[in-house]
Design a protein around this motif. Structure first.
Motif, PDB file in Angstrom:
ATOM      1  N   ALA A 110       1.022  -1.088  -0.148  1.00  0.00           N
ATOM      2  CA  ALA A 110      -0.057   0.077   0.156  1.00  0.00           C
ATOM      3  C   ALA A 110       0.915   1.255  -0.051  1.00  0.00           C
ATOM      4  CB  ALA A 110      -0.822   0.060   1.267  1.00  0.00           C
ATOM      5  N   ASP A 111       0.989   1.739  -1.352  1.00  0.00           N
ATOM      6  CA  ASP A 111       1.945   2.909  -1.527  1.00  0.00           C
ATOM      7  C   ASP A 111       1.226   4.225  -0.661  1.00  0.00           C
ATOM      8  OD1 ASP A 111       3.965   4.620  -2.045  1.00  0.00           O
ATOM      9  OD2 ASP A 111       3.139   4.871  -4.072  1.00  0.00           O
ATOM     10  N   LEU A 112       1.136   4.344   0.742  1.00  0.00           N
ATOM     11  CA  LEU A 112       0.450   5.421   1.273  1.00  0.00           C
ATOM     12  C   LEU A 112       1.596   5.921   2.233  1.00  0.00           C
ATOM     13  CD1 LEU A 112      -2.468   3.457   2.657  1.00  0.00           C
ATOM     14  CD2 LEU A 112      -2.492   4.764   0.510  1.00  0.00           C
ATOM     15  N   THR A 113       1.326   7.281   2.505  1.00  0.00           N
ATOM     16  CA  THR A 113       2.030   8.348   3.410  1.00  0.00           C
ATOM     17  C   THR A 113       1.453   8.684   4.493  1.00  0.00           C
ATOM     18  OG1 THR A 113       1.287  10.268   1.982  1.00  0.00           O
ATOM     19  CG2 THR A 113       3.591   9.417   1.785  1.00  0.00           C
ATOM     20  N   THR A 114       0.109   9.172   4.580  1.00  0.00           N
ATOM     21  CA  THR A 114      -0.873   9.365   5.629  1.00  0.00           C
ATOM     22  C   THR A 114      -0.113  10.341   6.829  1.00  0.00           C
ATOM     23  OG1 THR A 114      -0.093   7.224   6.799  1.00  0.00           O
ATOM     24  CG2 THR A 114      -1.632   6.936   5.041  1.00  0.00           C
ATOM     25  N   CYS A 115      -0.356   9.873   7.979  1.00  0.00           N
ATOM     26  CA  CYS A 115      -0.833  10.823   9.093  1.00  0.00           C
ATOM     27  C   CYS A 115       0.457  11.408   9.993  1.00  0.00           C
ATOM     28  CB  CYS A 115      -1.547  10.084  10.208  1.00  0.00           C
ATOM     29  SG  CYS A 115      -2.815   9.005   9.342  1.00  0.00           S
ATOM     30  N   ASP A 204       2.860   2.564   8.742  1.00  0.00           N
ATOM     31  CA  ASP A 204       4.390   2.322   8.902  1.00  0.00           C
ATOM     32  C   ASP A 204       4.796   1.207   7.795  1.00  0.00           C
ATOM     33  OD1 ASP A 204       6.908   2.048   9.617  1.00  0.00           O
ATOM     34  OD2 ASP A 204       6.600   0.940  11.619  1.00  0.00           O
ATOM     35  N   PRO A 205       4.967   1.827   6.571  1.00  0.00           N
ATOM     36  CA  PRO A 205       5.086   1.083   5.502  1.00  0.00           C
ATOM     37  C   PRO A 205       6.426  -0.008   5.594  1.00  0.00           C
ATOM     38  CG  PRO A 205       5.499   3.395   4.861  1.00  0.00           C
ATOM     39  CD  PRO A 205       4.929   3.251   6.328  1.00  0.00           C
ATOM     40  N   ASN A 206       7.351   0.543   6.364  1.00  0.00           N
ATOM     41  CA  ASN A 206       8.388  -0.498   6.370  1.00  0.00           C
ATOM     42  C   ASN A 206       8.519  -1.447   7.591  1.00  0.00           C
ATOM     43  OD1 ASN A 206       9.964   1.016   4.166  1.00  0.00           O
ATOM     44  ND2 ASN A 206      10.253   2.600   5.292  1.00  0.00           N
ATOM     45  N   LEU A 291       7.459  15.039  21.188  1.00  0.00           N
ATOM     46  CA  LEU A 291       7.473  13.907  20.383  1.00  0.00           C
ATOM     47  C   LEU A 291       6.549  13.868  19.132  1.00  0.00           C
ATOM     48  CD1 LEU A 291       8.497  10.583  20.316  1.00  0.00           C
ATOM     49  CD2 LEU A 291       6.467  10.031  21.637  1.00  0.00           C
ATOM     50  N   PHE A 292       7.236  13.716  18.107  1.00  0.00           N
ATOM     51  CA  PHE A 292       6.531  13.593  16.555  1.00  0.00           C
ATOM     52  C   PHE A 292       6.359  12.346  16.023  1.00  0.00           C
ATOM     53  CE2 PHE A 292       9.334  18.012  16.853  1.00  0.00           C
ATOM     54  CZ  PHE A 292       8.032  18.460  17.388  1.00  0.00           C
ATOM     55  N   VAL A 293       5.519  12.093  15.411  1.00  0.00           N
ATOM     56  CA  VAL A 293       5.272  10.712  14.758  1.00  0.00           C
ATOM     57  C   VAL A 293       4.685  10.972  13.355  1.00  0.00           C
ATOM     58  CG1 VAL A 293       4.166   8.587  14.936  1.00  0.00           C
ATOM     59  CG2 VAL A 293       4.393  10.083  16.790  1.00  0.00           C
ATOM     60  N   THR A 294       5.377  10.605  12.381  1.00  0.00           N
ATOM     61  CA  THR A 294       4.962  10.552  10.951  1.00  0.00           C
ATOM     62  C   THR A 294       4.898   9.045  10.433  1.00  0.00           C
ATOM     63  OG1 THR A 294       7.244  11.192  10.168  1.00  0.00           O
ATOM     64  CG2 THR A 294       5.567  12.921  10.491  1.00  0.00           C
ATOM     65  N   ASN A 295       5.742   8.794   9.311  1.00  0.00           N
ATOM     66  CA  ASN A 295       5.321   7.261   8.768  1.00  0.00           C
ATOM     67  C   ASN A 295       6.768   6.497   8.647  1.00  0.00           C
ATOM     68  OD1 ASN A 295       2.984   9.184   7.181  1.00  0.00           O
ATOM     69  ND2 ASN A 295       2.327   7.616   8.592  1.00  0.00           N
ATOM     70  N   HIS A 296       7.534   6.664   9.569  1.00  0.00           N
ATOM     71  CA  HIS A 296       8.729   5.733   9.477  1.00  0.00           C
ATOM     72  C   HIS A 296       8.962   5.215  10.873  1.00  0.00           C
ATOM     73  CE1 HIS A 296      10.496   9.879  10.564  1.00  0.00           C
ATOM     74  NE2 HIS A 296      11.157   9.281  11.083  1.00  0.00           N
TER      75      HIS A 296
END
Length: 409
Positions: A110-115, A204-206, A291-296
């Motif tokens: 699922a090639d998504l970036t998101t939140c 978290d695509p990875n 604390l910051f959260v993205t998609n990695h």
């Protein structure tokens, strides 16, 4: 009836994307499961997943009884609502998914970036407040059909178009508010309970696991990771309790690979991740720091100096958003207010005209923004209504959001 309320949060108008309803349900866990299953079946067209073999159903039933008795009781109500025998092990009674189309049982990428999300440091906040804000970014499309390039089924609904704010008041157990959609028993993706525990989910695509699969049934054992927030809200009051609960459970990925942000009213916050070898990792907020959260994976790439090479001009790239959040934080002046948390996520609001340039998904938008005040145990939400026009001189699309609506205990 356990359902005390089921009403639109604001008047629904033609052309507005998100149409959220506020549902309050009260009673025993079995009654809650029964009435939500009836509502899900009649209003949202929920269908139960089917296990590949009854052995998985039997094992999960035993697992829930031992590890999540609240869900075991809710599942009993679900079975009753669907007219199943109490010893049924063919159907997955732990989830009530809706508005998912063309899922791929074998899984796909699922090639998504998101939140995105930010937790401000309690040590520097007004009155010792614990302020958290998150953007729920996803494609404003039919999921998974249009994401996979297929024609959407006739009469289908777009992702999170039918949003739910679900307030549960069990006779015995923690009251909670769960905010999201596409699941009527435990809506994805945000939640807060009466003890001030907050849990939310990010792509978290990875990480490891299947994506684009059905949400329930199949060969599921233990918990789907997307069910973990509901378990924590049912049973935990603090981040430390949540960590212990996580480490006592068997977790697997379906539908989407994710990681979780967990925070409590004491100011503790952590990101829980499954590593690429399947072990459990926690990255805690450091004292006096946000604390910051993205998609990695934060356990792999915690600071800018650890980031792999990326395009700094791609505004929605997971690493670029981390830098934007850090710059926005540097511009704040303590003592921080709850509005400062919202300002953080507004800095990474997802609404782009050239999505490839931004490295966002096609038609990806911030479908909701949720800002929480954990000390006062409230969560305020606004929803995406639609696009307006491109903003000249930028790659941004002006969009319409609802006003904030606040829910709490």
């Amino acid at each position: 009836m356990a359902i005390l309320k089921n009403e639109p949060i604001y008047p629904f108008k033609d052309g507005n994307y998100t149409k959220p309803v506020h549902i309050i349900v009260q009673g025993s866990y079995e009654e809650i499961g029964y009435d939500l299953a009836k509502l899900g079946k009649e209003t949202y067209g929920c269908k139960l997943g089917i296990y590949d073999d009854p052995i998985y159903g039997q094992a999960r039933k035993t697992y829930m009884e031992n590890n999540w008795p609240e869900m075991a009781q809710k599942s009993k109500g679900v079975r009753k609502a669907f007219g199943l025998s109490d010893d049924d092990v063919v159907y997955d009674d732990t989830a009530l998914p809706y508005d998912w189309y063309d899922a791929v049982k074998s899984g796909t990428a699922a090639d998504l970036t998101t939140c995105s999300a930010a937790v401000l440091p309690k040590e520097k906040s007004e009155g010792g407040g614990v302020f958290v804000s998150r953007n729920y970014d996803m494609m404003a499309m039919v999921m998974w059909s249009e994401v996979f390039g297929k024609k959407a089924p006739e009469g289908s609904f777009r992702f999170a178009e039918r949003y739910i704010v679900l307030e549960t008041r069990p006779d015995k157990g923690y009251k909670s508010i769960r905010i999201g959609g596409n699941e009527a028993l435990n809506p994805y993706v945000d939640g807060i309970n009466e003890k001030g525990l907050y849990v939310t989910v990010f792509h978290d695509p990875n990480s490891i696991g299947a994506e684009g699969t059905p949400c329930s049934g199949m060969k599921l054992n233990g918990l789907a990771l997307t069910q973990l927030p509901a378990l924590l809200l049912d049973t935990c009051a603090t981040v430390e309790e949540a960590k212990q609960k996580i480490l006592q459970n068997s977790l697997m990925q379906t539908m989407m690979r994710v990681h979780l942000l967990i925070a409590d009213e004491s100011g503790n916050a952590t990101v829980f991740e499954l590593s690429d070898t399947g072990d459990y990792r926690f990255t805690d907020r450091a004292a006096n720091n946000p604390l910051f959260v993205t998609n990695h994976a934060l356990y792999k790439y915690p600071e800018p100096g650890t980031y792999p090479e990326f395009d700094i001009n791609a505004e929605h790239n997971t690493y670029a958003r981390q830098l934007i959040l850090r710059d926005a934080y540097a511009g704040l002046k303590p003592p921080f207010k709850v509005t400062d948390a919202t300002a953080m996520t507004d800095a990474v609001h997802c609404s782009f005209t050239d999505t490839k340039k931004a490295e966002s998904g096609p038609l990806e938008r911030t479908l909701s923004n949720a800002t929480s005040d954990l000390k006062n145990k409230t969560i305020s939400v606004r929803w995406y209504l639609g696009d307006v026009k491109p903003i000249p001189g930028t790659n941004h699309m002006e969009d319409r959001m609802s006003e904030f609506f606040t829910f709490g205990f």
